[in-house]
Design a protein around this motif. Structure first.
Motif, PDB file in Angstrom:
ATOM      1  N   TYR B  37       0.852  -1.164  -0.062  1.00 53.13           N
ATOM      2  CA  TYR B  37       0.170  -0.023   0.329  1.00 53.13           C
ATOM      3  C   TYR B  37       0.998   1.208   0.104  1.00 53.13           C
ATOM      4  CZ  TYR B  37      -4.406  -2.263   0.890  1.00 53.13           C
ATOM      5  OH  TYR B  37      -5.704  -2.919   0.547  1.00 53.13           O
ATOM      6  N   TYR B 133      -2.194  -5.087  20.899  1.00 54.36           N
ATOM      7  CA  TYR B 133      -3.130  -4.065  20.055  1.00 54.36           C
ATOM      8  C   TYR B 133      -3.988  -3.579  20.893  1.00 54.36           C
ATOM      9  CZ  TYR B 133      -0.370  -3.839  15.881  1.00 54.36           C
ATOM     10  OH  TYR B 133       0.603  -3.630  14.803  1.00 54.36           O
ATOM     11  N   TYR B 134      -4.460  -2.325  20.884  1.00 47.56           N
ATOM     12  CA  TYR B 134      -5.689  -1.998  21.570  1.00 47.56           C
ATOM     13  C   TYR B 134      -6.879  -2.820  21.748  1.00 47.56           C
ATOM     14  CZ  TYR B 134      -3.235   2.555  21.872  1.00 47.56           C
ATOM     15  OH  TYR B 134      -2.153   3.316  22.092  1.00 47.56           O
ATOM     16  N   GLY B 135      -7.432  -3.209  22.589  1.00 49.19           N
ATOM     17  CA  GLY B 135      -8.601  -3.895  22.709  1.00 49.19           C
ATOM     18  C   GLY B 135      -8.293  -5.444  22.858  1.00 49.19           C
ATOM     19  N   ASP B 136      -6.802  -5.869  22.278  1.00 51.61           N
ATOM     20  CA  ASP B 136      -6.770  -7.362  22.648  1.00 51.61           C
ATOM     21  C   ASP B 136      -6.139  -7.717  23.757  1.00 51.61           C
ATOM     22  OD1 ASP B 136      -6.996  -7.477  19.903  1.00 51.61           O
ATOM     23  OD2 ASP B 136      -5.091  -7.806  19.191  1.00 51.61           O
TER      24      ASP B 136
END
Ligand SMILES: [Zn+2]
Lengths: 559, 235
Positions: B37, B133-136
């Motif tokens: 990308y 990671y946020y939330g994990d």
């Protein structure tokens, strides 16, 4: 103009059971053959394909502060990329979807209408901004009334005229559609750290009980003649033994009647159908509830079916959300919505080998199977029970005992002694399941032009690559599941929006709202409303949503 | 054969490229066709980078400034990556084996949720080294990260195994919600061990201790707020 040729139509509202016929569409409506010029029609060859009305989800949480807080507190949900920006908008979300993803995923599945099932009236502007961001489908929202101080006051004063005025005023101000009641009295008790435990507990600070709140709101709703009935999330949700409270609440509909529809809709009943005294001895109360619902002709329910995998519990039932957080130890967010209501959000996952989760899964199915198909709508209470994208799984399960046997062998054996699922031989027909996902939810909501394919109906149509005349839904459950996941065509208001399971066109649907202000003397409640605005964070003049702020409002006036 | 990859230009926006030693098993032409990308556009690696072969190991040599290239070595299982400059965010994320050597600095999210292998940073690292990671629920579970310079905040958050060594100083919130594994800081750092349940944090220099740790023979044990048995000690 569209000419849908040679499809096999299943249209329960019009008693059409798998008949080969043509449909004609003009100006967003289904019309008679004589009303179109055939040479000008776009022809869709539906030979050997199932043609049904677009799906109607009568209870989901798709917009407003709850799902948005859920998105904020669950960044891990936002890491699943569904669509990269291009012809269509970028979308992400595993189960908690972004607003455009909600519209796209419903459309791909052949669903064309979904109602947000709980909006705090003061949060209505946010709810409508988000509804406006959902493409593809028609929408509506149900404001909540069961814990509002002013509702309690009207009932305390036994002043029905005032209560009707408040309900009509609040629905107009919030551009809402009907009367939602969540754990009546319990969320107010939560403001003091408690809950109510029975229909006859007194609400702290007010001389009212849950029983009075429910019956007075049913009476107000029926006297106003709203399209939808009272929509109740019962007390004691998520508590073993709660099925008795549910049955008592259902029986409060006795004595009320409406020629067109139920007078009480009890929602996501799975969460309110537990027997036993704790999670160690919990069992199913589904059979007892089904018996009561089947014996009454003025009550409907929806399933609230859990789907194994990720989900997020989000309800206006703030005390329940706190107990859930304590029970499973997951993250928790609490909302206190001024003098109107509250809410909570907790991430959850349903695991097949967890006895409680397996029990919940089995109870949802029991309700879907044991309750008359004319009284139970299919829901997962999205995202509480899981994704709406798995409705085809529930549809296939209701139609196939063989599929259920396969699934039962993979879940915790506790369900075999705690529920009656293994011994249920019922296999719903395709006709019944189409009713439970289209014509019945439309009828429950009071949407006359939704959920069917008769002349004058909205041209919301789903075509599936499944020939009902040649499919054994009992044996070919894998095919049934796969076909309902992805529509051959989805037509919304006469426009083709999905073809071959892929989005082809983005459209924006209408937002239905109900204006019953002519059916009540609004001035009767205005002095009280003005007085209550001393306790609000906004001024009365800034409260509510103007019709012109909504992208495509569709006002339904009650006269 | 080793593959040498060199940026052709300064990147206006970040490149997201999961460059792993697997690329060394492909031909130069195949490597050039690898999809990356560039901002929101999918482009072929060859458009942005020069590609050449050198030697015969399963090795990637990233020659130049990769500080705007994210996800280098993400999910790698074996082989080696040598970066002759600095790297962007998420380097070594979810890595399970092999070795990454960074001669410059590393951006945030180095070795996130890594489950094996080794990362060596000769310069400094950013925030959130080896965390979740946020939330994990769980951060780094195994493997080793060595930082010769300094590191930022949130080192080893939710860490559940493996080892992080920082030769310089680190920021605040070291080992927050840590469950297992070892963090060793040769310099000084700020607050340490909030909501720590297990594992060990060793610090040579000064640090800020929370009042929720008890002094014992093993060191300071806590965080008592969560009935934790993590250990913080000096060396
Ligand atoms: Zn709900």
């Amino acid at each position: 103009m569209l000419w849908i040729k040679n499809g096999i139509v299943v249209d329960p509202k019009n008693k059409i059971k798998a008949e080969k016929m043509d449909l004609f569409v003009k100006d967003g409506k289904i019309v008679d053959e004589t009303k179109v010029k055939k040479q000008d029609c776009t022809v869709i060859d539906a030979s050997g394909k199932l043609v049904v009305a677009g799906g109607v989800d009568m209870h989901a949480h798709i917009a407003g502060s709850k799902i948005n807080t859920g998105r904020t507190m669950r960044p891990e949900e936002m890491r699943v990329v569904r669509n990269i920006a291009g012809k269509f908008r970028a979308t992400v979300g595993r189960v908690l979807l972004t607003a455009p993803a909600i519209g796209y995923e419903y459309a791909k599945m052949g669903y064309t209408t979904s109602f947000e099932a709980a909006q705090p009236p003061i949060g209505a502007l946010h709810t409508h901004e988000e509804l406006d961001a959902i493409p593809m489908i028609d929408k509506g929202a149900l404001p909540v009334f069961g814990n509002w101080h002013l509702v309690f006051k009207c009932i305390e004063e036994k002043n029905m005229e005032k209560l009707k005025a408040l309900v009509a005023w609040a629905i107009e101000r919030s551009k809402g559609f009907g009367v939602k009641v969540v754990n009546p009295g319990g969320v107010e008790a939560w403001m003091y750290g408690g809950n109510v435990k029975s229909l006859d507990d007194q609400v702290p600070g007010f001389n009212v009980t849950p029983r009075e709140i429910i019956t007075w709101l049913i009476k107000a709703n029926e006297e106003l003649g709203l399209p939808h009935s009272v929509h109740l999330h019962c007390n004691n949700l998520g508590v073993p033994g709660n099925y008795q409270t549910t049955i008592e609440s259902i029986k409060l509909a006795n004595g009320f009647s409406n020629a067109k529809r139920q007078v009480l809709h009890v929602t996501h009943v799975q969460f309110n159908a537990y027997a036993g005294s704790s999670w160690r001895d919990a069992g199913s109360g589904a059979a007892e509830i089904a018996k009561v619902v089947n014996s009454m002709d003025n009550v409907t329910i929806d399933m609230g079916q859990p789907i194994f995998g990720h989900a997020t519990a989000m309800t206006g039932d703030a005390p329940f959300q706190f107990s859930l957080h304590k029970l499973i130890g997951a993250r928790w967010s609490n909302k206190d919505t001024e003098v109107e209501t509250g809410a909570g959000i907790v991430p959850i996952g349903y695991l097949p080998n967890n006895p409680v989760h397996a029990l919940q899964w089995a109870i949802g199915l029991e309700l879907g199977l044991l309750v008359d198909s004319n009284k139970v709508a299919l829901t997962t209470d999205y995202p509480n029970g899981g994704p709406f994208t798995e409705y085809p799984y529930v549809m296939a399960m209701l139609m196939s005992k063989k599929m259920r046997e396969g699934e039962l062998s993979k879940v915790n054996a506790y369900v075999q002694k705690a529920t009656g699922l293994t011994s249920i031989d019922v296999e719903k027909t395709l006709y019944e399941v189409i009713h439970m996902t289209r014509s019945l939810p439309a009828k429950i909501l009071g949407l006359e032009n939704k959920g069917h394919l008769g002349i004058g109906a909205d041209a919301d149509i789903a075509i599936y690559n499944l020939n009902p005349l040649e499919t054994d839904t009992s044996k070919e459950f894998e095919k049934v599941y796969k076909m309902f996941k992805s529509a051959e065509y989805t037509i919304k208001g006469g426009e083709i929006i999905v073809k071959g399971g892929e989005l082809v066109k983005e459209v924006y649907g209408r937002t239905f709202w109900v204006d019953a202000t002519k059916k009540a003397d609004i001035q009767a409640v205005m002095p009280d409303i003005r007085e209550y605005f001393n306790y609000y964070s906004v001024q009365l003049g800034n409260y509510g949503v103007e019709e012109r702020w909504i992208k495509k409002p569709a006002r339904i006036e009650v006269v | 054969m080793a593959v040498v990859i060199k940026p052709k230009k300064f990147f206006e926006v970040c490149v997201e490229a999961e460059l792993t030693p697997e690329l060394a098993l492909r031909s130069v032409d195949e490597v050039k066709k690898f999809k990356v990308y560039y901002g929101n556009k999918v482009v072929e690696l060859g458009e942005l980078f020069e590609v050449a072969k050198q030697g015969d190991e399963k090795k990637l040599i990233l020659d130049g400034d990769f500080s705007r290239v994210k996800w280098i070595g993400a999910r790698m299982v074996d082989g080696e990556i040598v970066v002759k400059g600095s790297v962007g965010a998420n380097c070594g994320a979810f890595m399970r084996g092999g070795k990454i050597t960074i001669e410059g600095n590393a951006d945030d999210w180095l070795g996130i949720e890594m489950a094996g292998g080794e990362i060596i940073v000769k310069g400094n690292a950013g925030n959130l080294v080896g965390c979740a990671y946020y939330g994990d629920a769980v951060g780094m579970t195994a493997g080793k990260i060595i930082i010769e310079g300094n590191a930022g905040n949130y080192v080893g958050e939710k860490m559940n195994g493996g080892e992080i060594v920082i030769k310089g100083n680190a920021g605040d919130f070291i080992g927050t919600e840590m469950r297992a594994g070892v963090i060793e800081i040769h310099g000084s750092c700020g607050f340490v061990g909030g909501d720590m349940r297990g594992g060990e944090i060793r610090i040579k220099g000064s640090f800020e201790l929370l009042p929720t740790f008890k002094k014992t023979e093993k060191g300071w044990v806590g965080d008592v707020n969560v009935k934790g048995e993590g250990v913080i000690k000096t060396f």
